[in-house]
Design an enzyme around this catalytic site. Structure first.
Site, PDB file in Angstrom:
ATOM      1  N   THR A 152       0.843  -1.186   0.000  1.00  0.00           N
ATOM      2  CA  THR A 152       0.000   0.000   0.000  1.00  0.00           C
ATOM      3  C   THR A 152       0.880   1.238   0.000  1.00  0.00           C
ATOM      4  O   THR A 152       2.041   1.195   0.416  1.00  0.00           O
ATOM      5  CB  THR A 152      -0.920   0.041   1.239  1.00  0.00           C
ATOM      6  OG1 THR A 152      -1.792   1.184   1.143  1.00  0.00           O
ATOM      7  CG2 THR A 152      -0.134   0.156   2.529  1.00  0.00           C
ATOM      8  N   ASP A 210      -7.818  -5.013   1.073  1.00  0.00           N
ATOM      9  CA  ASP A 210      -8.771  -4.229   0.316  1.00  0.00           C
ATOM     10  C   ASP A 210      -9.976  -4.047   1.220  1.00  0.00           C
ATOM     11  O   ASP A 210     -10.431  -4.999   1.860  1.00  0.00           O
ATOM     12  CB  ASP A 210      -9.175  -4.921  -0.984  1.00  0.00           C
ATOM     13  CG  ASP A 210      -9.892  -3.950  -1.920  1.00  0.00           C
ATOM     14  OD1 ASP A 210      -9.322  -2.884  -2.211  1.00  0.00           O
ATOM     15  OD2 ASP A 210     -11.023  -4.247  -2.348  1.00  0.00           O
ATOM     16  N   LYS A 225      -2.521   2.981   6.892  1.00  0.00           N
ATOM     17  CA  LYS A 225      -2.700   1.529   6.953  1.00  0.00           C
ATOM     18  C   LYS A 225      -1.462   0.839   7.510  1.00  0.00           C
ATOM     19  O   LYS A 225      -1.564  -0.110   8.290  1.00  0.00           O
ATOM     20  CB  LYS A 225      -3.007   0.968   5.559  1.00  0.00           C
ATOM     21  CG  LYS A 225      -4.401   1.238   5.051  1.00  0.00           C
ATOM     22  CD  LYS A 225      -4.623   0.503   3.737  1.00  0.00           C
ATOM     23  CE  LYS A 225      -6.007   0.777   3.176  1.00  0.00           C
ATOM     24  NZ  LYS A 225      -6.227   0.030   1.915  1.00  0.00           N
ATOM     25  N   ALA A 265       0.041   5.449   4.309  1.00  0.00           N
ATOM     26  CA  ALA A 265       0.847   5.394   5.537  1.00  0.00           C
ATOM     27  C   ALA A 265      -0.012   5.063   6.752  1.00  0.00           C
ATOM     28  O   ALA A 265       0.459   4.409   7.689  1.00  0.00           O
ATOM     29  CB  ALA A 265       1.564   6.723   5.754  1.00  0.00           C
TER      30      ALA A 265
END
Length: 197
Positions: free
Chosen positions: A8, A71, A13, A11
């Site tokens: 990803t 997701d 997450k 940041a």
């Protein structure tokens, strides 16, 4: 410490993932921090789980080390589950989250409180090696507020309400208790305990 690549560019997450998985001795880093460009991945799956796997497999093929991808999205009952897997693209590819939230609130402007139910879903895919793929999900039920509240969080957090508070009004640790990603990552943590021991 065991290093896992997080597929990803978000940041927020990465911080959430490391906060929950660090008791296992896991350090979360992005591919970019390791000098690897993941490029653009076409998320054309028909579910959160399918898209998480697409991202994880793409990252694993480039990095050849343990990866985690997720997701997630917001599913609003009054909108027949929208925006769902299109949460990040709701309102258009270039729409900001302020614009996405404004669109969501506009679509719900005539919906009464009792019908503003929604949930967040998070699918996580972890690929440890060529033969080990772990897939888990987490969910959080809540309501959509009439206006944004709170200074924290990201995405739709300012309008997603649990126990009378928006996600954006909660501390990181408080959000982890409730959140879809927190639930999914705890499921991943439980699954990893056996694999990493």
């Amino acid at each position: 410490m065991k290093e896992f690549i997080i597929a990803t560019n978000n940041a927020h997450k990465v911080v959430e993932i490391e906060r929950i998985l660090s008791p296992l001795g896991i350090t979360a880093v992005t591919a970019g921090e390791r000098g690897i460009d993941l490029g653009n991945v076409v998320e054309d799956g028909d579910s959160f789980a399918a898209n998480a796997y697409i991202k994880a497999k793409h990252a694993f093929d480039l990095c050849h080390s343990p990866v985690i991808a997720d997701d997630s999205g917001l599913c609003v009952d009054a909108l027949d589950g929208r925006p769902g897997i299109y949460s990040a693209r709701y309102g258009g590819e270039d729409a900001t989250y302020l614009e996405k939230i404004a669109l969501l609130l506009d679509e719900l402007k005539d919906v009464p409180d009792e019908k503003r139910t929604a949930h967040f879903t998070c699918a996580v895919c972890c690929i440890l090696d060529e033969n080990t793929v772990i897939e888990v999900e987490g969910r959080c039920e809540g309501m959509i507020a009439h206006a944004p509240a709170g200074e924290g969080g990201f995405g739709y957090d300012p309008v997603f309400v649990v126990d009378g508070k928006s996600f954006a009004s909660l501390s990181g640790d408080e959000k982890d208790i409730y959140s879809h990603r927190g639930n999914a990552l705890r499921n991943l943590r439980d699954a990893l305990k056996g694999s990493l021991s």
